[in-house]
Enzyme design. Structure first.
Site, PDB file in Angstrom:
ATOM      1  N   THR A  66       0.820  -1.212   0.000  1.00 48.80           N
ATOM      2  CA  THR A  66       0.000   0.000   0.000  1.00 48.80           C
ATOM      3  C   THR A  66       0.855   1.262   0.000  1.00 48.80           C
ATOM      4  OG1 THR A  66      -1.810  -1.124   1.080  1.00 48.80           O
ATOM      5  CG2 THR A  66      -1.738   1.251   1.382  1.00 48.80           C
ATOM      6  N   SER A 112       1.508  -7.399  -1.097  1.00 54.09           N
ATOM      7  CA  SER A 112       2.193  -8.460  -0.348  1.00 54.09           C
ATOM      8  C   SER A 112       1.428  -9.772  -0.328  1.00 54.09           C
ATOM      9  CB  SER A 112       2.521  -7.997   1.072  1.00 54.09           C
ATOM     10  OG  SER A 112       1.370  -7.961   1.864  1.00 54.09           O
ATOM     11  N   THR A 143       1.549  -4.529   4.193  1.00 59.48           N
ATOM     12  CA  THR A 143       1.363  -4.910   5.601  1.00 59.48           C
ATOM     13  C   THR A 143       0.690  -6.267   5.776  1.00 59.48           C
ATOM     14  OG1 THR A 143      -0.734  -3.725   5.641  1.00 59.48           O
ATOM     15  CG2 THR A 143       1.219  -2.506   6.377  1.00 59.48           C
ATOM     16  N   ASP A 144      -0.046  -6.719   4.729  1.00 57.35           N
ATOM     17  CA  ASP A 144      -0.823  -7.954   4.901  1.00 57.35           C
ATOM     18  C   ASP A 144       0.053  -9.154   5.267  1.00 57.35           C
ATOM     19  OD1 ASP A 144      -3.098  -6.543   4.341  1.00 57.35           O
ATOM     20  OD2 ASP A 144      -3.302  -7.256   2.274  1.00 57.35           O
TER      21      ASP A 144
HETATM   22  N1  ASN Z   1      -1.617  -2.045   3.843  1.00 56.46           N
HETATM   23  C1  ASN Z   1      -1.109  -2.848   2.926  1.00 56.46           C
HETATM   24  O1  ASN Z   1       0.052  -2.751   2.597  1.00 56.46           O
HETATM   25  C2  ASN Z   1      -2.033  -3.884   2.350  1.00 56.46           C
HETATM   26  C3  ASN Z   1      -1.678  -4.349   0.973  1.00 56.46           C
HETATM   27  N2  ASN Z   1      -2.765  -5.128   0.450  1.00 56.46           N
HETATM   28  C4  ASN Z   1      -0.429  -5.215   0.957  1.00 56.46           C
HETATM   29  O2  ASN Z   1      -0.207  -5.996   1.842  1.00 56.46           O
HETATM   30  O3  ASN Z   1       0.311  -5.148   0.017  1.00 56.46           O
END
Ligand code: ASN
Length: 396
Positions: A66, A112, A143-144
């Site tokens: 993200t 991710s 973050t995932d």
């Molecule tokens: N907040 C994030 O980074 C979520 C995103 N979908 C990822 O993990 O790439």
């Protein structure tokens, strides 16, 4: 220890408004230079005898997420796409040239959720290559699955240099996007001498946590990374890095040498099954028989609790398939699965059945347990050795 302060401005940096703070003990004098920008760098001997002769060097490795995403409106905080490069991200933060010498590189550019074994290996190899050349490494990441990558890197990279992961919960286009601040903080943390010897760190939302334990607790909010039982190791306030404890790594880390990376391109299949009321045992059978799983992780309902019939079914099935390891982890975010709560199974006559391949995850959640089991299996470990490794995290 003596502390001297000086506000003298040397001729070589006449217009650099800074203050030198010298802390001396007999072995390790430390010179802290506090710049106008309020960033602090240290020059001098570190506790391990090495030193930063100049500004520390930090390498930022971009992998997407993200933090590198754009939405279609300023209020969009879900459903956006990865669209920015690491260069774009570096341009979004204030100048850090008085804090460190910064370099960056795009390694991957993915959400991710799309990071799997081969991407982990690519990242691992890049860090291995860069570690001798830099004082600290920063990884921008979605973050995932950040907690899986942080656990993997913590289990495979043996270094006292800071490796700091960061990301964001809001895309770059959102109002109050958190990406630039998180990246800025991660770089300052990686450049800070006190970050050495702490293992892989995750820095988001002004908090610093241990990548070994930390987990994403909230799918939407900025305050998402937590390890409730273990807590944070530090925080970031103004432009200062504050650690709560002296440098230490989590207990229970096992380092795996990936001497043959080609093995890693194909880590053994280890699925996770999420236990719930009325779990259909057929899913376990399909996983072992059809997927050819080499091990299994259960997100059990409590501290290792699963239905009696499920435990009996798994025990029987796992033995048919060369005694594959079965990890009992937990779906609750906090707490642990102790050895004592592993199921005791008996036959129709009440005679105990050996279920030696059941292993308690201790404090590791299912996704971290899965990576640890994959690493153990790729190392050719037998059940008892795998138990010993998990026992290091107070399970086994
Ligand atoms: N907040 C994030 O980074 C979520 C995103 N979908 C990822 O993990 O790439």
């Amino acid at each position: 220890m003596t502390t001297q302060k000086s506000s003298e401005i040397p001729k070589t940096a006449e217009d650099a408004n800074y203050e030198i703070d010298v802390q001396e003990d007999s072995d390790h004098p430390i010179f802290k230079i506090k710049y106008r920008s309020n960033s602090v760098i240290s020059i001098g001997a570190l506790s391990d005898g090495s030193s930063y002769e100049n500004l520390p060097t930090v390498k930022v490795l971009g992998t997407g997420g993200t933090i590198a995403s754009k939405g279609t409106s300023s209020h969009q905080t879900a459903g956006y796409e990865v669209d920015l490069t690491i260069e774009d991200l570096i341009q979004s933060i204030p100048d850090l040239s008085t804090t460190c010498n910064l370099q960056y590189e795009q390694v991957l550019n993915l959400d991710s959720k799309d990071i799997g074994t081969s991407e982990l290996l690519t990242l691992y190899q890049k860090i291995q290559e860069d570690l001798p050349k830099y004082d600290g490494i920063v990884i921008t990441h979605g973050t995932d699955t950040m907690e899986e990558t942080s656990f993997f890197l913590q289990s495979t990279l043996r270094t006292s240099k800071p490796i700091v992961m960061c990301g964001s919960m809001r895309p770059s286009t959102a109002i109050s996007s958190d990406g630039p601040m998180n990246l800025y903080q991660a770089i300052v943390i990686a450049a800070h001498r006190d970050s050495r010897g702490r293992g892989v760190l995750v820095a988001l939302n002004d908090r610093i946590g241990a990548g070994f334990y930390i987990t994403k607790s909230n799918a939407n909010s900025l305050d998402t990374f937590k390890s409730i039982g273990q807590g944070y190791v530090g925080s970031f306030v103004n432009n200062e890095v504050h650690y709560f404890f002296p440098a230490a790594r989590p207990l229970g880390i096992t380092y795996f040498k990936l001497s043959n990376p080609s093995v890693l391109a194909d880590l053994p299949e280890v699925p996770i099954i999420f236990a719930h009321q009325g779990l259909n045992n057929k899913i376990i059978e399909l996983t072992i028989k059809e997927l050819g799983a080499k091990g299994l992780v259960f997100a059990t309902m409590g501290a290792g609790s699963m239905a009696k019939g499920t435990n009996e079914f798994v025990c029987k099935l796992s033995k048919q398939y060369s005694n594959i390891p079965i990890i009992y982890s937990k779906r609750s975010m906090d707490g642990m699965v102790p050895v004592g709560s592993l199921p005791k199974i008996s036959d129709e006559t009440g005679k105990p059945i050996d279920y030696n391949n059941a292993i308690a995850s201790g404090y590791l959640n299912p996704q971290k347990s899965r990576i640890l089991l994959q690493l153990c299996l790729s190392d050719g470990m037998e059940i008892n050795e795998i138990k010993r490794i998990f026992k290091g995290v107070y399970g086994g």
